[in-house]
Design a protein around this motif. Structure first.
Motif, PDB file in Angstrom:
ATOM      1  N   ALA A 221      70.285  56.695  56.934  1.00 35.16           N
ATOM      2  CA  ALA A 221      69.166  57.531  55.867  1.00 35.16           C
ATOM      3  C   ALA A 221      68.066  56.830  55.208  1.00 35.16           C
ATOM      4  O   ALA A 221      67.037  56.875  55.396  1.00 35.16           O
ATOM      5  N   ILE A 222      68.414  55.341  54.758  1.00 37.75           N
ATOM      6  CA  ILE A 222      67.545  54.626  54.081  1.00 37.75           C
ATOM      7  C   ILE A 222      66.602  54.009  54.985  1.00 37.75           C
ATOM      8  O   ILE A 222      65.495  53.903  54.855  1.00 37.75           O
ATOM      9  N   SER A 223      67.048  53.630  56.403  1.00 37.40           N
ATOM     10  CA  SER A 223      66.270  53.127  57.379  1.00 37.40           C
ATOM     11  C   SER A 223      65.286  54.270  57.742  1.00 37.40           C
ATOM     12  O   SER A 223      64.136  53.603  58.219  1.00 37.40           O
ATOM     13  N   HIS A 224      65.906  55.532  57.899  1.00 34.00           N
ATOM     14  CA  HIS A 224      64.812  56.554  58.435  1.00 34.00           C
ATOM     15  C   HIS A 224      63.940  56.962  57.223  1.00 34.00           C
ATOM     16  O   HIS A 224      62.653  57.146  57.670  1.00 34.00           O
ATOM     17  N   ASP A 225      64.588  56.878  56.411  1.00 34.72           N
ATOM     18  CA  ASP A 225      63.350  57.580  54.948  1.00 34.72           C
ATOM     19  C   ASP A 225      62.277  56.589  54.661  1.00 34.72           C
ATOM     20  O   ASP A 225      61.238  56.937  54.282  1.00 34.72           O
ATOM     21  N   LEU A 226      62.308  55.377  54.734  1.00 34.24           N
ATOM     22  CA  LEU A 226      61.618  54.251  54.648  1.00 34.24           C
ATOM     23  C   LEU A 226      60.572  54.096  55.854  1.00 34.24           C
ATOM     24  O   LEU A 226      59.540  53.496  55.561  1.00 34.24           O
ATOM     25  N   ARG A 227      60.912  54.795  56.971  1.00 34.69           N
ATOM     26  CA  ARG A 227      59.902  54.308  58.153  1.00 34.69           C
ATOM     27  C   ARG A 227      58.897  55.028  57.979  1.00 34.69           C
ATOM     28  O   ARG A 227      57.616  54.220  58.340  1.00 34.69           O
ATOM     29  N   GLN A 228      58.631  56.333  57.520  1.00 40.59           N
ATOM     30  CA  GLN A 228      57.304  57.030  57.322  1.00 40.59           C
ATOM     31  C   GLN A 228      56.382  56.230  56.208  1.00 40.59           C
ATOM     32  O   GLN A 228      55.051  55.943  56.484  1.00 40.59           O
ATOM     33  N   PRO A 229      57.004  55.964  55.067  1.00 43.96           N
ATOM     34  CA  PRO A 229      56.093  55.216  54.241  1.00 43.96           C
ATOM     35  C   PRO A 229      55.405  53.932  54.846  1.00 43.96           C
ATOM     36  O   PRO A 229      54.359  53.469  54.523  1.00 43.96           O
ATOM     37  N   LEU A 230      56.390  53.098  55.491  1.00 46.86           N
ATOM     38  CA  LEU A 230      55.915  52.177  56.032  1.00 46.86           C
ATOM     39  C   LEU A 230      54.618  52.235  57.276  1.00 46.86           C
ATOM     40  O   LEU A 230      53.921  51.242  57.141  1.00 46.86           O
ATOM     41  N   GLN A 231      54.953  53.165  57.738  1.00 45.03           N
ATOM     42  CA  GLN A 231      53.885  53.272  58.820  1.00 45.03           C
ATOM     43  C   GLN A 231      52.318  53.600  58.192  1.00 45.03           C
ATOM     44  O   GLN A 231      51.619  53.233  58.624  1.00 45.03           O
TER      45      GLN A 231
END
Length: 288
Positions: free
Chosen positions: A78-88
């Motif tokens: 979950a944390i890996s997925h949820d932080l991916r969009q802000p990183l992009q």
């Protein structure tokens, strides 16, 4: 009880008959035997109850451990997925800053970019660990020429090796294996990355393959600081690192070797190591 039995045997041998007024010698013996049997039965019942309680406790602990592991995998995913969009979004903003930045801002922007790459690498590793733990990935074995695979793996690690002053060498020996090329490449890349970080400037890292019985043995060797025997059983544990108490991210995060261990299991093998302090380390695995 044994003394009573011997006494009774003496009476029988002597031909002595008990009187009517006196209790029969067997009465006392049988009473002692009955008491001993009752004691044994009580002890057996107590032991059986303890065994059942221990079994129930073990099942409960195993259930709790399995639930905790599954919760951890869900959290990591979950944390890996949820932080991916802000990183992009941050990466797009950083690219805009690079185009519009003043020369004096170049150093700060470079540091920001390095930090984002590090964060992305950690999230990618955590996501991969969660997928491996959840059994979401399966190996697709096929014939694989090691000459080409070694060349690709070394090319991917060339910049990191050059920056660290490490010379990379490969010797495939014309061998081929039957394995999942993508997973094997990812496994070897992490072993090479570990070897580069463990080697002093001017060091040498070798990726080689040779026949070992019916299998092909693939090795990654370095001449770095080595691993003490006390630490070797733990090197495949998540987040465990040797010689990095300050948790310097340039030395990694303790995720590479745990991923290597799980990838090797999917490939139907296991990674072994041989190491001595100040004498380097060799990691190897065998494949058909």
């Amino acid at each position: 009880l044994a003394r009573e039995a011997r006494g009774l045997a003496s009476l029988v041998a002597a031909g002595t008959r008990p009187s009517v007024d006196n209790p029969h010698p067997l009465d006392h013996l049988l009473a002692a035997m009955a008491q001993q049997l009752a004691t044994l039965q009580d002890a057996h019942g107590e032991h059986d109850a303890q065994r059942r309680q221990l079994s129930a406790d073990m099942v409960r602990l195993m259930t709790q451990t399995d639930g905790a592991m599954r919760a951890k995998d869900r959290f990591l995913a979950a944390i890996s997925h949820d932080l991916r969009q802000p990183l992009q979004s941050m990466d797009l903003a950083l690219e805009q800053l690079r185009r519009d930045a003043l020369p004096a801002q170049a150093c700060d922007i470079a540091q920001l970019g390095s930090g984002m790459r590090t964060l992305t690498e950690v999230l990618d590793s955590l996501l991969l660990l969660s997928q491996l733990g959840a059994g979401a990935l399966q190996a697709q074995a096929a014939p694989c020429e090691l000459q080409d695979l070694f060349a690709d793996v070394l090319a991917a690690q060339a910049d990191a090796a050059r920056a660290a002053g490490i010379a990379l060498h490969a010797h495939a020996g014309g061998h081929a294996v039957f394995s999942d090329a993508g997973m094997l490449a990812g496994l070897l890349a992490r072993l090479l990355d570990n070897a580069i970080k463990a080697s002093p400037p001017g060091g040498r890292v070798l990726l080689a393959a040779r026949r070992h019985g019916k299998d092909i043995r693939i090795e990654v060797r370095d001449a770095g600081i080595g691993i003490a025997p006390i630490h070797q059983p733990r090197v495949f544990d998540e987040f465990f690192q040797v010689g990095n108490p300050e948790r310097d991210h340039r030395k990694g995060f303790g995720l590479g070797l745990p991923i290597v261990s799980r990838l090797s299991a999917l490939l139907g093998t296991r990674v072994e190591l041989r190491s001595r302090l100040h004498a380097g380390t060799c990691f190897w695995l065998a494949l058909p």
